[in-house]
Design a protein around this motif. Structure first.
Motif, mmCIF file in Angstrom:
data_model
loop_
_atom_site.group_PDB
_atom_site.id
_atom_site.type_symbol
_atom_site.label_atom_id
_atom_site.label_comp_id
_atom_site.label_asym_id
_atom_site.label_seq_id
_atom_site.Cartn_x
_atom_site.Cartn_y
_atom_site.Cartn_z
ATOM 1 N N ASN A 1 0.855 -1.175 0.000
ATOM 2 C CA ASN A 1 0.000 0.000 0.000
ATOM 3 C C ASN A 1 0.898 1.235 0.000
ATOM 4 O O ASN A 1 0.670 2.198 0.710
ATOM 5 C CB ASN A 1 -0.934 -0.014 1.222
ATOM 6 N N SER A 2 1.983 1.157 -0.806
ATOM 7 C CA SER A 2 2.957 2.241 -0.837
ATOM 8 C C SER A 2 3.189 2.684 -2.275
ATOM 9 O O SER A 2 2.608 2.136 -3.215
ATOM 10 C CB SER A 2 4.292 1.764 -0.244
ATOM 11 N N THR A 3 4.083 3.646 -2.436
ATOM 12 C CA THR A 3 4.495 4.086 -3.771
ATOM 13 C C THR A 3 5.782 3.390 -4.197
ATOM 14 O O THR A 3 6.349 3.734 -5.224
ATOM 15 C CB THR A 3 4.710 5.613 -3.767
ATOM 16 N N ILE A 4 6.250 2.407 -3.423
ATOM 17 C CA ILE A 4 7.507 1.701 -3.692
ATOM 18 C C ILE A 4 7.211 0.397 -4.426
ATOM 19 O O ILE A 4 6.587 -0.504 -3.872
ATOM 20 C CB ILE A 4 8.269 1.416 -2.380
ATOM 21 N N THR A 5 7.639 0.296 -5.672
ATOM 22 C CA THR A 5 7.420 -0.911 -6.468
ATOM 23 C C THR A 5 8.183 -2.094 -5.868
ATOM 24 O O THR A 5 9.346 -1.971 -5.516
ATOM 25 C CB THR A 5 7.895 -0.682 -7.918
ATOM 26 N N GLY A 6 7.501 -3.225 -5.748
ATOM 27 C CA GLY A 6 8.145 -4.441 -5.252
ATOM 28 C C GLY A 6 8.280 -4.515 -3.739
ATOM 29 O O GLY A 6 8.919 -5.429 -3.232
ATOM 30 N N LEU A 7 7.683 -3.597 -2.998
ATOM 31 C CA LEU A 7 7.836 -3.595 -1.543
ATOM 32 C C LEU A 7 7.199 -4.835 -0.911
ATOM 33 O O LEU A 7 7.733 -5.381 0.052
ATOM 34 C CB LEU A 7 7.249 -2.317 -0.936
ATOM 35 N N ALA A 8 6.071 -5.303 -1.451
ATOM 36 C CA ALA A 8 5.426 -6.499 -0.885
ATOM 37 C C ALA A 8 6.324 -7.719 -1.034
ATOM 38 O O ALA A 8 6.419 -8.544 -0.126
ATOM 39 C CB ALA A 8 4.075 -6.749 -1.557
ATOM 40 N N VAL A 9 7.021 -7.833 -2.162
ATOM 41 C CA VAL A 9 7.923 -8.972 -2.379
ATOM 42 C C VAL A 9 9.098 -8.901 -1.407
ATOM 43 O O VAL A 9 9.493 -9.901 -0.814
ATOM 44 C CB VAL A 9 8.413 -9.004 -3.845
ATOM 45 N N ARG A 10 9.669 -7.698 -1.226
ATOM 46 C CA ARG A 10 10.783 -7.531 -0.286
ATOM 47 C C ARG A 10 10.339 -7.865 1.144
ATOM 48 O O ARG A 10 11.026 -8.575 1.883
ATOM 49 C CB ARG A 10 11.305 -6.087 -0.335
ATOM 50 N N ALA A 11 9.160 -7.372 1.524
ATOM 51 C CA ALA A 11 8.648 -7.650 2.870
ATOM 52 C C ALA A 11 8.353 -9.135 3.039
ATOM 53 O O ALA A 11 8.609 -9.708 4.105
ATOM 54 C CB ALA A 11 7.391 -6.820 3.133
ATOM 55 N N ALA A 12 7.843 -9.791 1.991
ATOM 56 C CA ALA A 12 7.564 -11.234 2.060
ATOM 57 C C ALA A 12 8.849 -12.017 2.298
ATOM 58 O O ALA A 12 8.871 -12.976 3.074
ATOM 59 C CB ALA A 12 6.882 -11.701 0.776
ATOM 60 N N ASP A 13 9.938 -11.611 1.663
ATOM 61 C CA ASP A 13 11.233 -12.256 1.898
ATOM 62 C C ASP A 13 11.660 -12.081 3.356
ATOM 63 O O ASP A 13 12.174 -13.017 3.985
ATOM 64 C CB ASP A 13 12.306 -11.682 0.972
ATOM 65 N N ASP A 14 11.443 -10.878 3.920
ATOM 66 C CA ASP A 14 11.779 -10.629 5.321
ATOM 67 C C ASP A 14 10.932 -11.505 6.252
ATOM 68 O O ASP A 14 11.426 -12.038 7.247
ATOM 69 C CB ASP A 14 11.559 -9.152 5.677
ATOM 70 N N VAL A 15 9.644 -11.638 5.920
ATOM 71 C CA VAL A 15 8.733 -12.450 6.740
ATOM 72 C C VAL A 15 9.172 -13.920 6.714
ATOM 73 O O VAL A 15 9.239 -14.575 7.750
ATOM 74 C CB VAL A 15 7.275 -12.285 6.247
#
Length: 198
Positions: A109-123
């Motif tokens: 829910n941001s203006t940063i492309t690919g942030l969900a994928v990066r966060a999923a890797d962190d999770v």
């Protein structure tokens, strides 16, 4: 109401692209683990007779549980710990006894492309299973938040994940109330990733 997990009909290519990025990220992690730890599975043609068998049993008990990651068997005892543990395998998360790890879906829910994928890797690196990623475009979320269904196993696991990610934790709101079971992480521009150990 539209569920956040279904892609918008006008953007099937974008949803397919995010899915492929997620698959590529998982393949990359497995490839890196195989590269650094895969050579230890080779036949022992005379080089392993100096290491006592009791030593390998003791060291193997410190590896992360195999049920949480398909790449866990790559952590073996013949690789020096300083070379492999800091580069490939993150330390296991500190969990509260009896807190189950509930699966997570991650939405951007941001203006940063690919942030969900990066966060999923962190999770995933923190010990949770990720069921999927995507965008949440049905409103603006003010800060990165972990959502749960009250009165379920999700609540304790969501609080633990929020603590790891330094995120807010709240019960589900009306827009995601009917989503499939599991924790929902909605990341915003303020997402920083897991807190570092001090």
């Amino acid at each position: 109401m539209t569920s956040p997990e279904s892609a918008s009909p006008s953007r099937p290519a974008k949803a397919a692209g995010f899915a492929l990025l997620g698959v590529a990220a998982v393949a990359l992690v497995i490839g890196v683990v195989s590269l650094f730890g895969g050579g230890d599975e080779s036949p022992s043609a005379g080089g392993s007779s100096t290491a006592p068998p009791a030593q390998t049993t003791t060291e193997s008990t410190t590896t992360p549980p195999t049920s949480e990651s398909p790449s866990a068997p790559a952590a073996t005892t013949t690789t020096p710990p300083a070379a492999s543990s800091s580069a490939v395998v993150p330390p296991p998360p500190v969990t509260q006894p009896g807190v189950p790890k509930v699966s997570v879906r991650v939405y951007n829910n941001s203006t940063i492309t690919g942030l969900a994928v990066r966060a999923a890797d962190d999770v995933r690196a923190s010990g949770w299973a990720v069921e999927g990623t995507g965008n949440y475009s049905s409103g603006t979320i003010p800060t990165t938040t972990v959502y749960f269904r009250p009165g379920t196993d999700e609540e304790a696991s969501a609080k633990e994940l929020a603590s790891v990610l330094k995120a807010r934790v709240e019960p589900r709101f009306d827009g995601i109330q009917s989503s499939a079971p599991g924790i929902i992480l909605i990341v915003t521009n303020d997402y920083q990733g897991p807190s570092k150990n001090k």
